[in-house]
Scaffold this motif. Structure first.
Motif, PDB file in Angstrom:
ATOM      1  N   GLY A 402       0.602  -1.157  -0.039  1.00 42.78           N
ATOM      2  CA  GLY A 402       0.084   0.050  -0.174  1.00 42.78           C
ATOM      3  C   GLY A 402       0.847   1.243   0.146  1.00 42.78           C
ATOM      4  O   GLY A 402       0.343   2.528   0.289  1.00 42.78           O
ATOM      5  N   TYR A 403       2.150   1.144  -0.211  1.00 42.90           N
ATOM      6  CA  TYR A 403       2.995   2.410  -0.293  1.00 42.90           C
ATOM      7  C   TYR A 403       3.111   2.928  -1.398  1.00 42.90           C
ATOM      8  O   TYR A 403       3.732   3.856  -1.576  1.00 42.90           O
ATOM      9  CB  TYR A 403       4.493   1.947   0.336  1.00 42.90           C
ATOM     10  N   PHE A 404       2.929   2.424  -2.589  1.00 43.97           N
ATOM     11  CA  PHE A 404       3.113   2.639  -3.982  1.00 43.97           C
ATOM     12  C   PHE A 404       1.881   2.913  -4.801  1.00 43.97           C
ATOM     13  O   PHE A 404       0.749   2.097  -4.913  1.00 43.97           O
ATOM     14  CB  PHE A 404       3.960   1.506  -4.674  1.00 43.97           C
ATOM     15  N   ASN A 405       1.890   3.943  -5.771  1.00 47.89           N
ATOM     16  CA  ASN A 405       0.875   3.941  -6.751  1.00 47.89           C
ATOM     17  C   ASN A 405       1.022   3.094  -7.745  1.00 47.89           C
ATOM     18  O   ASN A 405       0.116   2.446  -8.525  1.00 47.89           O
ATOM     19  CB  ASN A 405       0.626   5.378  -7.248  1.00 47.89           C
ATOM     20  N   GLU A 406       2.319   2.850  -8.125  1.00 46.63           N
ATOM     21  CA  GLU A 406       2.726   1.603  -9.494  1.00 46.63           C
ATOM     22  C   GLU A 406       3.665   0.810  -8.819  1.00 46.63           C
ATOM     23  O   GLU A 406       4.512   1.109  -8.204  1.00 46.63           O
ATOM     24  CB  GLU A 406       3.007   2.503 -10.671  1.00 46.63           C
ATOM     25  N   VAL A 407       3.572  -0.487  -9.291  1.00 49.08           N
ATOM     26  CA  VAL A 407       4.607  -1.488  -8.921  1.00 49.08           C
ATOM     27  C   VAL A 407       4.706  -2.186 -10.430  1.00 49.08           C
ATOM     28  O   VAL A 407       3.840  -2.856 -10.791  1.00 49.08           O
ATOM     29  CB  VAL A 407       4.168  -2.342  -8.058  1.00 49.08           C
ATOM     30  N   ASP A 408       6.030  -2.144 -10.859  1.00 49.37           N
ATOM     31  CA  ASP A 408       6.437  -2.583 -12.214  1.00 49.37           C
ATOM     32  C   ASP A 408       7.429  -3.709 -12.030  1.00 49.37           C
ATOM     33  O   ASP A 408       8.507  -3.093 -11.655  1.00 49.37           O
ATOM     34  CB  ASP A 408       6.650  -1.670 -13.332  1.00 49.37           C
ATOM     35  N   VAL A 409       7.195  -4.977 -12.312  1.00 51.26           N
ATOM     36  CA  VAL A 409       8.201  -5.893 -12.051  1.00 51.26           C
ATOM     37  C   VAL A 409       8.710  -6.447 -13.416  1.00 51.26           C
ATOM     38  O   VAL A 409       7.666  -7.108 -13.996  1.00 51.26           O
ATOM     39  CB  VAL A 409       7.792  -6.991 -11.168  1.00 51.26           C
TER      40      VAL A 409
END
Length: 780
Positions: A402-409
């Motif tokens: 819940g700390y990030f607007n976007e997560v891209d792996v």
């Protein structure tokens, strides 16, 4: 001798051509000469060397009339100049130019639909922007691009008027005056050529709709080019999922009414015939894993071809090979059609590629959150074989923080090492601090005021610190808590809390009791993950309780008895142990999966009791838009020290969250002196709920209406008679209660909202019914 020609502002090609044609006749007296010097006049920003570089002659070289023509064409072609003149005098070549102005600024007046920075960037891609040479043709192109942006949003009535303001040093300011106009809405969507499926069925598959009762909220009647392209693909997928391998469609025809307010969309389809599968085979390099891969094939011989099942098979095989380290596996389905029999032979060609391992995991974009907070969520390890399932799990775990607007792996091959990849985790942080002030209203608790401050990622450590205060008619509470989700490296969490609560237990409509219970204490709790979905939790808390506002006449008899047995003040240590499992696809608006929770509390010192609790939720999807939900809850409390169960620890039933149609907390025994709701030490609740799409908002999972039926019972475990109130006021308060009704759930901007209209099916004398109930901030 002088050769010159004025060129119009907007069109350069024709003047250049005319100059080339007229120059020889104008230069009849011109004979070639050796250039002694070259002079450039009129330049302000353009460097003289730039002009020299475009001239086809240098000092000391012979200059001809052909070169004069070429020089004019070259200088005009640069786009830097609006006028070019070439003079010759005493073997000196004089080039006189008039520079085009540069754009000093670009601004917009009346723009509300778009962010100006994004539009300026978009115009820069067509060659128009600050610092660029001003050109009328580029201005027209910029105006066209700007209008296209508005048309893509359905703003067909937009009017754009560019204003050019001359500025010192041969510059101009460009301002676009924009009248955006009203949004054009879809009046009608028509489908032509469909025979196998009705127009209504096909329209249900699309995101765009015509104007309806709820489109003011959903916005699905707002025309968008991107949404239209998506609907074209949805129709195609719908037919391919049902075997129509020869399906095709013409580009949608979009027309607009003369007043530019209504849009009409027409789809023209060519369905073809459905195909059945004559055979389904695997081919290629299966790595000797035929027995493992074959069960992953979801589509079978004799079935109608389905693109969804075919794609699911491709994904399953690719994911399986990815979990074995084959990061670049490729699975290609190839259907061969027999158009006479409308049958197809489907072959999956498998190419696993090379097996690779992860060299390095690289974290980026985290300006505040520490690397270790992200790395500890990673299930893919460095120097280990690539595992696609672990990478997906890692991405989901980082996102759930819940700390990030976007997560891209994503993975990147390592140059020069065909058997290695790097895993790059790029995040975009969002504010994790929250100050909230809230006002709500519930049919049971009436006005609810809340305020709080929390920081979910304090100092970038991943820890949570919060203070929450709320008050209502029956409850006041203040809670200070701190959570460390990785108290140990194994993922054991620790939560420390301090709390204060003041409760005025629920009164029935005919009650006149007056009292309150004040509690304060602190707790220490731990959570131990045992799988991706399972967690064991345990802890201990200390609690001090005090009863106040007591009087012989108005205090319920049950609370007078409690004081006589336990005293006005009590202290206790409460130990808890539990387990939870959550496989729901969403905690906010689930459509599938289940949630299970089992817990037990044991209290010592002054209050000696235990309370066992269980809850089970199950969500069953029924098609695309319907969900059948089941919920069951059970609580069982009993003392072990020979005293009666403490009334201040009773549980309640009735209203939203248990049995709707009955007033909140009204189920169970009544006080024999004041008729107050007492709750009980045992509670059983069951709910069945069918979620349906809200008309006009079928694609919004957060807005749904539902049909429900509830059942519940609150009683005591002591085995004694059920207290029925003054003179037997309630006929059967401890019996099973049933209800059914209709409701609405919405994730509103103020929080989760639930409305229900329920009918008590077996209400008896003395039962308090409440047909309409609502609550902001409630769950199932």
């Amino acid at each position: 001798m002088s050769f010159s020609r004025k060129f119009p502002f907007a069109k350069r090609a024709m003047p250049v051509l005319l100059a080339a044609m007229l120059l020889p006749s104008l230069a009849s007296a011109f004979s070639p000469f050796v250039v002694r010097d070259i002079q450039v006049n009129g330049i302000q920003r353009v460097d003289a060397g730039t002009v020299f570089s475009y001239l086809p002659v240098k000092v000391g070289e012979q200059f001809t009339e052909a070169q004069a023509s070429e020089a004019i064409q070259r200088l005009y072609a640069t786009g830097f100049f609006s006028d070019v003149k070439i003079d010759t005098a005493n073997n000196v070549l004089v080039v006189s130019v008039q520079e085009r102005p540069t754009i000093a600024s670009v601004s917009f007046n009346g723009m509300k639909e778009f962010d100006s920075k994004a539009i300026i960037k978009s115009l820069g891609q067509v060659g128009f922007g600050q610092g660029r040479v001003f050109d009328r043709s580029m201005l027209e192109r910029a105006e066209f691009e700007l209008k296209q942006q508005y048309l893509s949003k359905g703003k067909y009535g937009v009017e754009i008027n560019p204003i050019i303001t001359p500025l010192p040093r041969n510059r101009v300011g460009v301002s676009f005056d924009i009248f955006e106009g009203d949004l054009a809405k879809i009046k009608q969507i028509h489908i032509v050529g469909n025979k196998a499926f009705s127009e209504g069925t096909l329209l249900d598959q699309m995101e765009l709709t015509d104007s309806g009762m709820m489109t003011w909220y959903t916005g699905t009647d707002k025309y968008s080019r991107e949404k239209l392209e998506g609907d074209v693909e949805r129709l195609r997928s719908y037919y391919l999922d049902r075997g129509y391998l020869e399906y095709s469609a013409e580009p949608p025809q979009v027309s607009i009414s003369p007043d530019r307010q209504d849009i009409f969309v027409t789809f023209t389809l060519h369905e073809g015939e459905p195909y059945k599968l004559r055979s389904v085979k695997l081919a290629g390099d299966l790595l000797g894993l035929d027995d493992k891969i074959q069960p992953l094939v979801e589509i079978k011989e004799g079935e109608t071809f389905s693109a969804a099942k075919t794609n699911a098979t491709v994904k399953a095989i690719t994911d399986y090979l990815g979990s074995l380290g084959y990061a670049f596996a490729n699975v290609n389905p190839n259907p061969v059609l027999d158009r006479d029999s409308h049958e197809a032979d489907l072959t999956f060609y498998v190419d696993p590629g090379r097996r690779v391992y992860v060299r390095r995991i690289q974290i980026g974009g985290n300006t505040r959150t520490r690397d270790e907070v992200i790395r500890r969520e990673m299930r893919q390890q460095e120097a280990a074989w690539y595992d696609s399932s672990n990478i997906k799990s890692s991405r989901d775990r980082v996102d759930r923080l819940g700390y990030f607007n976007e997560v891209d792996v994503h993975t990147a091959p390592v140059s020069g090492s065909p058997d290695q990849v790097d895993v790059n985790v790029d995040v975009k942080e969002k504010p994790t601090g929250l100050i909230n002030l809230g006002v709500g209203y519930g049919s049971t608790d009436k006005v609810i005021l809340s305020a709080g401050i929390s920081q979910d990622n304090i100092f970038g450590s991943g820890n949570t610190l919060s203070l929450q205060v709320n008050t209502s008619k029956t409850n006041r509470a203040a809670i200070l808590s701190h959570t460390d989700p990785y108290w140990t490296k194994d993922g054991i969490s620790k939560t420390t809390s301090l709390y204060y609560r003041r409760t005025t237990p629920y009164d029935s409509r005919d009650a006149y009791g007056d009292y309150e219970v004040t509690a304060f204490g602190g707790g220490l709790n731990f959570g131990v993950p045992i799988s991706e979905f399972d967690r064991v939790f345990t802890g201990i808390s200390f609690e001090h309780n005090k009863l106040g506002r007591l009087s012989q006449q108005y205090t319920p008899q049950a609370y007078q008895d409690f004081v006589a047995e336990y005293g006005e003040e009590t202290n206790s240590f409460i130990f808890n142990l539990g387990w939870s499992k959550d496989t729901r696809d969403s905690a906010i608006a689930p459509t599938k999966g289940s949630y299970t929770r089992l817990s037990g509390d044991v209290s010592t010192m002054d209050l000696q009791y235990y309370m066992l609790s269980a809850q089970q939720q199950y969500y069953l999807p029924l098609g695309r838009a319907y969900t059948l939900a089941f919920n069951g809850m059970a609580d069982y409390g009993k003392t072990y020290g020979g005293k009666s169960f403490p009334v201040i620890k009773n549980v309640y039933g009735g209203g939203i969250g248990s049995v709707r149609g009955f007033e909140g907390a009204s189920l169970g025994p009544r006080d024999t002196l004041t008729n107050d709701y007492l709750g009980g030490s045992r509670r059983l609740v069951g709910n069945v709920q069918l979620y349906l799409p809200f008309p006009g908002a079928s694609r919004d999972r957060t807005l749904r209406w539902f049909l429900f039926t509830d059942a519940g019972q609150v009683a005591n475990t002591s085995g004694g008679a059920c207290a029925r109130g003054i003179g037997g006021y309630a006929e059967d308060p401890c019996g099973w209660k049933y209800s059914a009704g209709i409701g609405l759930s919405w994730q509103s901007p103020l929080g989760p909202l639930q409305l229900s209209f329920g009918r008590a099916l077996n209400a008896k004398e003395g039962d308090d019914k409440q047909a309409f109930q609502f609550q902001i901030g409630t769950g199932f």
